[in-house]
Design a protein around this motif. Sequence first.
Motif, short mmCIF file in Angstrom:
data_model
loop_
_atom_site.label_atom_id
_atom_site.label_comp_id
_atom_site.label_asym_id
_atom_site.label_seq_id
_atom_site.Cartn_x
_atom_site.Cartn_y
_atom_site.Cartn_z
N ARG A 177 0.84 -1.20 0.00
CA ARG A 177 0.00 0.00 0.00
C ARG A 177 0.87 1.25 0.00
O ARG A 177 1.79 1.39 0.81
N ARG A 232 0.89 5.26 0.50
CA ARG A 232 0.13 6.36 1.10
C ARG A 232 0.98 7.62 1.03
O ARG A 232 2.18 7.60 1.30
N GLU A 287 -1.82 10.06 -3.74
CA GLU A 287 -3.28 9.93 -3.62
C GLU A 287 -3.98 11.04 -4.39
O GLU A 287 -5.04 10.82 -4.98
N ALA A 336 -9.22 3.16 -2.76
CA ALA A 336 -7.87 2.94 -3.27
C ALA A 336 -7.94 2.42 -4.70
O ALA A 336 -8.92 1.80 -5.12
#
Length: 478
Positions: A367, A369, A374, A423
């Motif tokens: 993942r 971040r 984003e 996501a």
Amino acid sequence: MTTFVDRVELHVGAGNGGHGCASVHREKFKPLGGPDGGNGGRGGDVTLVVDQSVTTLLDYHHSPHRKATNGQPGAGDNRSGKDGQDLVLPVPDGTVVLDQHGNVLADLVGQGTTFVAGQGGRGGLGNAALASARRKAPGFALLGEPGEARDVVLELKTVADVALVGYPSAGKSSLISVLSAAKPKIADYPFTTLVPNLGVVTAGSTVYTIADVPGLIPGASQGKGLGLEFLRHVERCSVLVHVLDTATLESDRDPVTDLDVIEEELKQYGGLDDRPRIVVLNKIDIPDGQDLADMIRPDLEERGYQVFEVSAVARTGLKEFSFALAGIVAEARAAKPKEEATRIVIRPKAVDDAGFTVTQEEDGLYRVRGEKPERWVRQTDFNNDEAVGYLADRLNRLGVEEALMKAGARAGDGVAIGAEDNAVVFDWEPTMMAGAEMLGRRGEDHRLEAPRPAAQRRRDRDAERDEAQREFDDFDPF
């Protein structure tokens, strides 16, 4: 009957940013004049502003959903979209803004104090803004970002210097009505006062505000009666005044016990131990009331309380009491630190801050971040291959691919960018160098290049004809 609301849950939604426009300028004898798509407009913010003419949160109790307008999309001919209109919500002085977990986001005190509860989304860039020396004709534009949407809790804490606390029907409303110009409802039954009342008192050169808090009973700090609902209104006060009824008709009560009960509730509520206390023995105009006041006054003074005997009906003892309050309020104001001018705090990023993080979850998913990755994902039109490739190039330049390799990611591993509930998930393929080989040199259009010489054009046509002939000769229908 006036309705008073001092706690609401507000659902705010800022405006979405407008999408950028992908357009190519065209005119006579110049069909491909270059990209001219304009940028999208910014979404409107949702802003809370202190307005002293507003005294309750009632409007937001009836209409808890508030949303600002969206930005308009860009258009051709380098026309940018119109920004969304900000939504300004007036709130009473002393409003505290909290998140769903009870964390304080803002404490709004003072006329004109503002807090942005919802940030409007950025507008997407048009293809004119995305053009560069290497990418002369982008066939895509960026999408506008969605506006911030969240739930906040508004709590009103009365801004007053003095708070009158005590049992129901102790005479607090009567007392504030004779000390100031306030006109609260007064009657001979318990819980007459259902909302805090504010009054302004002038004593010599000192002007201060006094609040009448609805009656407290045992268990108020745990939610019994009206206490828990209104105890928050004493938090900002500099002085707490215990109003004791010396002429109560209830046989199981006496003023000293009432004082002990209220003090216990204040202790259970917490945060009020540093406030100075004053005791007022009210209703001494009644003979039994004066006798009881004479009996209990020495005991209260032994405890360290400053005691005043007053009668709101006969208006006796009020001048001495109001000037004593003025002195304590003046001392409290002098002890407060002076408000400093607004400062700009600069917090530079660490030199090793990459702007994103890569973590591997239990199911093997990697993942990513970070604010930039984003945001770039939200701005990407995944129906446009060129836009997807542009996103891949941006992530590659940021160092996401290198970070994934260091984290142990292999070809075919799942990678998610963003939070779990929103996501983008894909199978990682490190050999494609973030899409550069797959999609070629994005944003280039040979029609915008300089004309080729005639001999070069003939050679290119001959090569294309020969290639087509070879494909035809190699074709075997059986």
